[in-house]
Design a protein around this motif. Sequence first.
Motif, PDB file in Angstrom:
ATOM      1  N   THR A 118      38.247  50.327  32.129  1.00 29.63           N
ATOM      2  CA  THR A 118      37.217  49.571  31.415  1.00 29.63           C
ATOM      3  C   THR A 118      36.079  49.140  32.330  1.00 29.63           C
ATOM      4  O   THR A 118      34.904  49.318  31.987  1.00 29.63           O
ATOM      5  CB  THR A 118      37.841  48.356  30.708  1.00 29.63           C
ATOM      6  N   GLU A 176      42.649  47.617  32.110  1.00 28.18           N
ATOM      7  CA  GLU A 176      42.082  46.323  32.478  1.00 28.18           C
ATOM      8  C   GLU A 176      41.498  46.322  33.886  1.00 28.18           C
ATOM      9  O   GLU A 176      40.445  45.712  34.124  1.00 28.18           O
ATOM     10  CB  GLU A 176      43.157  45.240  32.375  1.00 28.18           C
ATOM     11  N   SER A 198      34.529  43.203  39.015  1.00 29.61           N
ATOM     12  CA  SER A 198      35.982  43.110  38.827  1.00 29.61           C
ATOM     13  C   SER A 198      36.763  43.393  40.099  1.00 29.61           C
ATOM     14  O   SER A 198      37.962  43.097  40.171  1.00 29.61           O
ATOM     15  CB  SER A 198      36.433  44.085  37.732  1.00 29.61           C
ATOM     16  N   ASP A 243      35.713  41.489  29.558  1.00 31.63           N
ATOM     17  CA  ASP A 243      35.798  42.881  29.136  1.00 31.63           C
ATOM     18  C   ASP A 243      34.470  43.627  29.269  1.00 31.63           C
ATOM     19  O   ASP A 243      34.412  44.824  29.006  1.00 31.63           O
ATOM     20  CB  ASP A 243      36.292  42.962  27.687  1.00 31.63           C
TER      21      ASP A 243
END
Length: 278
Positions: free
Chosen positions: A68, A64, A228, A221
């Motif tokens: 990814t 996470e 992120s 995602d």
Amino acid sequence: MRPLPARRTRQRLAADAALLAVAAGFCVPLVWLLLASADAEAGLTVRAPDRPTTENFSAVLTDEITFTPVLNSLLLCGGATAVTIVCATLAAYPLSRFRSRLTRPYLLGVLFTTCLPITAIMVPVYGLFVRVDLIDTLTGTALFMATAQLPFAIWLMKNFMDGVPSALEEAAWTDGASRLQALVRVVLPLMGPGVGVVTIYSFIMMWGNFFVPFMLLLSPDRLPASVSIFTFFGNFGQVAYGQLAAFSILYSTPVILLYALISRRLGGGFALGGAVKG
């Protein structure tokens, strides 16, 4: 009046001191990054950790948080870079090989597009992407990032392509090659260092792009690592500095590896003048 050699020495020492100050300004953040990544209680102060640890790397090495987003970044920036290189090559070839009174105005128009702030065009781009159903897709975001990077890539590619003598292409045409075959088999191999420079520059500029994927990608995602990374900034000013430093090192690794792989070819030049003699 002071002697001239003494004055030159003072000027040289002042210039060296200024360069050292600039170098320190770049090195201090990197030193903090390395030290903070091994410190479980890292802060904004540059200090050696009391007990070096790998807890920060263990905390961020998850699907996470790191795997990814980095995979999304590789797909997004790698695909956009490939599109940029192909389109820049096809656009730079006629600009380099054909003479026209419109060439310079066209190049200046292309250069002008690089001056437009990305924030000024994101609203219409967002509306367009909603209408054509490209919002929240890696493909649409990669195409827009490639389009934004293309003008400067065309300028760079055109300048490198000018260094390849056209006589080499004419020899390939004599042997029956088409223009496209001459471009792929003669021009591009000879301007390999130039292609490497454009590739590295385009990839790095896209790798660090935050605003475009932040606006065009909505699903968590599908977010790249450049977006992120803000998950390490909590509410009320709380920041996990150690984990942020560890993630930043991992985030920088693909760019460093790309440069290491291509840097060997960057030392080549375009000293091809002797190839057309004799």
